[in-house]
Structure formats: structure tokens, C-alpha cells
Design a protein around this motif. Structure first.
Motif, mmCIF file in Angstrom:
data_model
loop_
_atom_site.group_PDB
_atom_site.id
_atom_site.type_symbol
_atom_site.label_atom_id
_atom_site.label_comp_id
_atom_site.label_asym_id
_atom_site.label_seq_id
_atom_site.Cartn_x
_atom_site.Cartn_y
_atom_site.Cartn_z
ATOM 1 N N LEU A 15 45.690 37.558 1.147
ATOM 2 C CA LEU A 15 45.702 36.233 2.232
ATOM 3 C C LEU A 15 45.039 34.908 1.716
ATOM 4 C CD1 LEU A 15 47.047 35.317 4.181
ATOM 5 C CD2 LEU A 15 45.095 35.741 5.800
ATOM 6 N N VAL A 16 44.229 35.665 1.339
ATOM 7 C CA VAL A 16 43.061 34.810 0.265
ATOM 8 C C VAL A 16 43.655 34.032 -1.181
ATOM 9 C CG1 VAL A 16 40.771 34.169 -0.458
ATOM 10 C CG2 VAL A 16 40.509 35.321 1.578
ATOM 11 N N LEU A 17 43.809 35.385 -1.460
ATOM 12 C CA LEU A 17 44.526 35.014 -2.846
ATOM 13 C C LEU A 17 45.755 34.412 -2.888
ATOM 14 C CD1 LEU A 17 44.525 35.339 -6.036
ATOM 15 C CD2 LEU A 17 46.106 37.622 -5.984
ATOM 16 N N GLY A 18 46.467 34.455 -1.725
ATOM 17 C CA GLY A 18 48.309 33.997 -1.504
ATOM 18 C C GLY A 18 47.844 32.457 -1.301
ATOM 19 N N LEU A 19 46.964 32.560 -0.187
ATOM 20 C CA LEU A 19 47.092 31.075 -0.207
ATOM 21 C C LEU A 19 45.953 29.846 -1.390
ATOM 22 C CD1 LEU A 19 44.646 31.717 3.432
ATOM 23 C CD2 LEU A 19 47.087 30.120 2.823
ATOM 24 N N ILE A 20 45.469 30.468 -2.319
ATOM 25 C CA ILE A 20 44.610 30.077 -3.155
ATOM 26 C C ILE A 20 46.574 30.062 -3.586
ATOM 27 C CG2 ILE A 20 43.843 30.379 -5.948
ATOM 28 C CD1 ILE A 20 41.638 31.739 -4.209
ATOM 29 N N ILE A 21 46.999 30.643 -4.266
ATOM 30 C CA ILE A 21 48.013 30.164 -4.716
ATOM 31 C C ILE A 21 49.112 29.343 -3.796
ATOM 32 C CG2 ILE A 21 50.711 31.013 -5.632
ATOM 33 C CD1 ILE A 21 49.187 33.777 -5.795
ATOM 34 N N PHE A 22 49.259 29.200 -3.226
ATOM 35 C CA PHE A 22 50.023 28.479 -1.958
ATOM 36 C C PHE A 22 49.976 27.135 -2.365
ATOM 37 C CE2 PHE A 22 50.780 26.069 1.597
ATOM 38 C CZ PHE A 22 52.093 25.546 1.897
ATOM 39 N N GLU A 23 47.693 26.826 -2.394
ATOM 40 C CA GLU A 23 47.731 25.709 -2.071
ATOM 41 C C GLU A 23 48.012 24.302 -3.896
ATOM 42 O OE1 GLU A 23 43.554 23.607 -2.486
ATOM 43 O OE2 GLU A 23 43.286 25.769 -2.316
ATOM 44 N N PHE A 24 47.918 25.468 -4.644
ATOM 45 C CA PHE A 24 48.688 24.235 -6.037
ATOM 46 C C PHE A 24 50.175 24.266 -6.150
ATOM 47 C CE2 PHE A 24 50.102 24.744 -10.734
ATOM 48 C CZ PHE A 24 49.524 23.757 -10.825
ATOM 49 N N PRO A 25 50.469 23.989 -5.733
ATOM 50 C CA PRO A 25 51.637 23.390 -6.164
ATOM 51 C C PRO A 25 51.739 22.183 -5.449
ATOM 52 C CG PRO A 25 52.042 25.168 -4.770
ATOM 53 C CD PRO A 25 51.233 25.638 -5.467
ATOM 54 N N PHE A 26 50.980 22.149 -4.012
ATOM 55 C CA PHE A 26 50.816 21.025 -2.931
ATOM 56 C C PHE A 26 49.640 20.003 -3.786
ATOM 57 C CE2 PHE A 26 52.612 23.697 -0.392
ATOM 58 C CZ PHE A 26 54.081 23.040 0.561
ATOM 59 N N THR A 27 48.869 20.851 -3.966
ATOM 60 C CA THR A 27 48.231 19.655 -4.409
ATOM 61 C C THR A 27 47.979 19.012 -5.880
ATOM 62 O OG1 THR A 27 45.827 21.605 -3.812
ATOM 63 C CG2 THR A 27 45.115 20.208 -5.453
ATOM 64 N N VAL A 28 49.215 19.634 -6.439
ATOM 65 C CA VAL A 28 49.784 18.388 -7.706
ATOM 66 C C VAL A 28 51.116 17.976 -7.169
ATOM 67 C CG1 VAL A 28 51.251 18.907 -9.918
ATOM 68 C CG2 VAL A 28 49.856 20.794 -9.462
ATOM 69 N N ALA A 29 51.345 17.787 -6.328
ATOM 70 C CA ALA A 29 52.804 16.991 -5.459
ATOM 71 C C ALA A 29 51.139 16.296 -4.742
ATOM 72 C CB ALA A 29 52.690 17.344 -4.222
ATOM 73 N N ASN A 30 50.586 16.460 -4.099
ATOM 74 C CA ASN A 30 49.616 15.116 -3.646
ATOM 75 C C ASN A 30 48.946 14.342 -4.817
ATOM 76 O OD1 ASN A 30 47.464 14.184 -1.199
ATOM 77 N ND2 ASN A 30 46.067 14.927 -2.646
ATOM 78 N N LEU A 31 48.215 14.631 -5.827
ATOM 79 C CA LEU A 31 47.598 14.082 -6.858
ATOM 80 C C LEU A 31 49.030 12.933 -7.213
ATOM 81 C CD1 LEU A 31 45.821 13.439 -8.560
ATOM 82 C CD2 LEU A 31 46.438 14.718 -9.925
ATOM 83 N N ALA A 32 50.218 13.174 -7.501
ATOM 84 C CA ALA A 32 51.369 12.750 -8.041
ATOM 85 C C ALA A 32 51.559 11.765 -7.235
ATOM 86 C CB ALA A 32 52.828 14.106 -8.635
ATOM 87 N N LEU A 33 52.344 11.672 -6.041
ATOM 88 C CA LEU A 33 52.874 11.266 -5.327
ATOM 89 C C LEU A 33 51.401 10.129 -4.658
ATOM 90 C CD1 LEU A 33 54.204 13.115 -2.777
ATOM 91 C CD2 LEU A 33 55.667 11.979 -3.652
ATOM 92 N N PHE A 34 50.032 10.272 -4.776
ATOM 93 C CA PHE A 34 49.508 8.756 -4.197
ATOM 94 C C PHE A 34 49.324 8.737 -5.487
ATOM 95 C CE2 PHE A 34 48.767 11.456 -0.485
ATOM 96 C CZ PHE A 34 48.934 10.638 0.215
ATOM 97 N N GLY A 35 49.390 8.931 -6.555
ATOM 98 C CA GLY A 35 48.914 8.464 -8.057
ATOM 99 C C GLY A 35 50.533 7.001 -8.458
#
Length: 368
Positions: A15-35
Motif C-alpha cells: 500500500l505504501v508503494l502504491g501511494l508513492i506511485i499514485f502521488e507522482f502524477p499529481f505532484t507533476v500536475a500541481n507543479l505545472a498548474l501553479f507554474g
């Protein structure tokens, strides 16, 4: 004291590994949108559209108050802090995500590290959501005590396509921020749950503590260690490291460092009458040495001197005898050779051999 410890294993690692993989696209999207939103791509536009629709204050009122030297604060939700702060959070989250993923690959992403990291990141995202949903009460006629209109209402109420696109971008940025906060909250819950030790983990920890305690008692019960202080033990270990691994292969001041010898070698040499080497006499002459020869058995032996005489050689050059080649003379046609004619290299039987042929002392030839 020994019952308290922090487990290093996760309860649900998949479950921890799944959360780490799940977090990556939203981290990139957050950086792009606020950028894209920084520094002021559509913040003032949405503020103006909300003022025209009557959902919040109008930016022209703030400009009018500043023109008349009246104090009127800009609402927090429409300030530059809203976009710049979230852009900085996006950079920080991406940086710590790379660190977190690296620690997971190295198997050192412990629950205690996850708890500290995600508590700090969740606090940053909580502040970000508060800024994005701050109230707008600067205009008494149009007060908004909740979230801005682009979050609570549909973007289809705007007729302009560009303004509608800005509304959808701002709504997406808020949704990504909320997902990031929920993800970090799940990480915090898993970290706390994994830090609670199970009975199996507690038993393994107790056995490990018992082994370390037994090793410590065994080390403390050694009489050798009790007789020597810590400084003397360190000096002794240093001296052992200086000893050569093979006798006679290292240089030093010790007798065995120059001439390889053992007690058995010295004993057999003494029985055969060989003297003790000069390099070992001081060592074996010390009191208590295992190989001290009695005075009457010590002998002085001088090795025989040998003189090397190289063999004398006489050189005889090889003798050579020169034999001139034999030639045969054939007279011209019509002439009969005279009996007394001699030819070079060939003499008639019973006569002397000449180098030139003769005609009885007559003619052109001369006697030799």
C-alpha cells in the motif's frame, strides 16, 4: 528501557508503494498548474469576473481607494501569495518526492522518517487550501465568506471561452491540492500504525537485546580486558598491526623483522653448533625468554673461507694448410709435348715440380 523501540518495517508495504506511485502524477500536475498561474496569469481576471457577477469584490474598488489615498486591503484569496506560495510548495513536494522514492529503493524509508516528512508537507498543503478558500469581505455590498466562486460554482456561467478556461485551471489546481493533502494524511496514518510494534516485532527486538547483552557480559568477563585499560588495549592493537604477516618481509627494529627465525629454528641451529645470529642475541638474552642457551653451550663458529680459482684456459688457433689447385695443360693442336716439359702444379715422374714450364734450359723459359 529495552521494551521501547521504533519498528523499521511497514505494516502494509504494498500500500505504501502504491501511494508513492499514485502521488507522482499529481505532484507533476500541481507543479505545472501553479507554474502556469504564477505570477498573475488569471488571478486578477477571475477576481474581476466574480465582481461583475456579484460574487465578490471588484478590483476596481481597490484601485479607486488607493487613488483616493484610502486604505483597502486586497483579499488573501486574490493576492499574489495565493499563486506564489502554491508554486513554491509544488517545487518542494517534487524535491522531497525524489528523496522519498530513492529512500524506498534503498530500503531505508522507515515509518518514523515518513511520519516526520508527511506531517510537514501536510501542514504546508493545509495552509495552501486555507489561502485558496480565504473569504473576501472588503466590499460590504458584496461579501463572500466562503470559497471563491470558481470553486463553488460551475465554469459554464462564464460566456467568454478564455475566462472559462482560466476558471477550469483554477478549479483543477484546487482539486490537485486537495488530493495531495489527502494522500499525505494517508501516509501519516500508515506511519503511525506501522510505528506501533506487533508482538512478533517485540519478541524479535527482545531477542536481539538479549544477544547484545550477552556479548557485552562476555566482553566484560574477559580477564585480559580487565587487566588492561582502554588506552593500553588500543596501544596493544596498534602494535599487533605493525607486526609483519610473513617473517622477514617487513622492515623494522624488531629482531624478527630483519632475519626470519622461529624458536624451533634457533633450537636446531644450537644443537648443530651454529651460533645465534647477532640480530637475535639481544632478544634471546632477555630474562624469561623461551630460547636462552646456557653459557657453556654457546660456541663461536667461523664458517670456512673458500677461495675460488677460475680454471686456466689456453687458446690454440686451428692450423690451416694451403694446397694450390692443380691445373692440366693441353698443348695446341699439331704440337707434341716434349718429354722434358714441366707444367705448373704437375711434374713428370722423378723430376722436380716447377711453377713455369721449361725447354731444357733453352728458349724463353728460365730455370727456377
Amino acid at each position: 528501557m529495552g521494551r521501547f523501540f521504533l519498528p523499521r518495517k511497514w505494516r502494509m508495504p504494498k500500500l505504501v508503494l502504491g501511494l508513492i506511485i499514485f502521488e507522482f502524477p499529481f505532484t507533476v500536475a500541481n507543479l505545472a498548474l501553479f507554474g502556469i498561474a504564477a505570477p498573475n496569469t488569471y488571478r486578477t481576471v477571475l477576481w474581476r469576473v466574480g465582481g461583475e457577477l456579484g460574487f465578490n469584490s471588484d478590483p476596481s474598488e481597490v484601485a479607486y481607494a488607493a487613488y483616493n489615498y484610502q486604505k483597502m486591503e486586497i483579499p488573501l484569496v486574490w493576492s499574489s501569495l495565493n499563486t506564489n506560495y502554491n508554486m513554491y510548495i509544488g517545487v518542494v513536494c517534487m524535491f522531497f518526492y525524489l528523496i522519498k522514492f530513492t529512500l524506498w529503493l534503498l530500503h531505508i524509508f522507515y515509518p518514523i522518517i515518513s511520519l516526520i516528512l508527511h506531517v510537514c508537507l501536510a501542514a504546508l498543503w493545509a495552509a495552501s487550501l486555507y489561502i485558496q478558500t480565504a473569504p473576501d469581505t472588503v466590499d460590504p455590498a458584496h461579501q463572500n465568506k466562503g470559497a471563491p466562486w470558481y470553486i463553488t460554482k460551475s465554469c459554464n456561467i462564464v460566456s467568454d471561452q478564455t475566462e472559462r478556461g482560466y476558471c477550469m485551471q483554477a478549479k483543477s489546481a484546487f482539486a490537485v491540492s486537495l488530493i495531495m493533502l489527502i494522500t499525505y494524511a494517508i501516509f501519516i496514518g500508515l506511519s503511525i500504525w506501522s510505528l506501533i510494534p506487533t508482538p512478533e516485532a517485540r519478541a524479535a527486538h527482545d531477542s536481539k537485546v538479549a544477544e547484545k547483552k550477552a556479548e557485552k557480559e562476555l566482553y566484560a568477563s574477559s580477564p585480559y580486558d580487565q587487566e588492561m585499560t582502554a588506552e593500553e588495549q588500543w596501544q596493544h592493537m596498534w602494535e599487533l598491526q605493525q607486526l609483519p604477516r610473513t617473517p622477514g618481509t617487513a622492515t623494522g627494529h624488531a629482531p624478527w623483522a630483519k632475519v626470519p627465525a622461529t624458536p624451533r629454528t634457533t633450537a636446531f641451529n644450537q644443537l648443530q653448533g651454529a651460533p645465534i645470529p647477532q640480530a637475535h642475541q639481544e632478544y634471546y638474552a632477555q630474562p624469561g625468554s623461551p630460547m636462552v642457551a646456557p653459557p657453556q653451550q654457546q660456541q663461536t663458529h667461523s664458517p670456512p673461507q673458500q677461495t675460488y680459482d677460475p680454471p686456466q684456459q689456453t687458446y690454440f688457433p686451428p692450423q690451416q694448410t694451403y694446397s694450390p689447385p692443380q691445373q692440366t695443360y693441353f698443348p695446341p693442336p699439331g704440337q707434341v709435348p716434349h718429354e722434358s716439359v714441366g707444367y705448373a702444379g704437375v711434374a713428370p715422374q722423378g723430376q722436380q715440380e716447377y711453377d713455369e714450364y721449361l725447354y731444357d734450359g733453352k728458349g724463353k723459359g728460365t730455370a727456377m
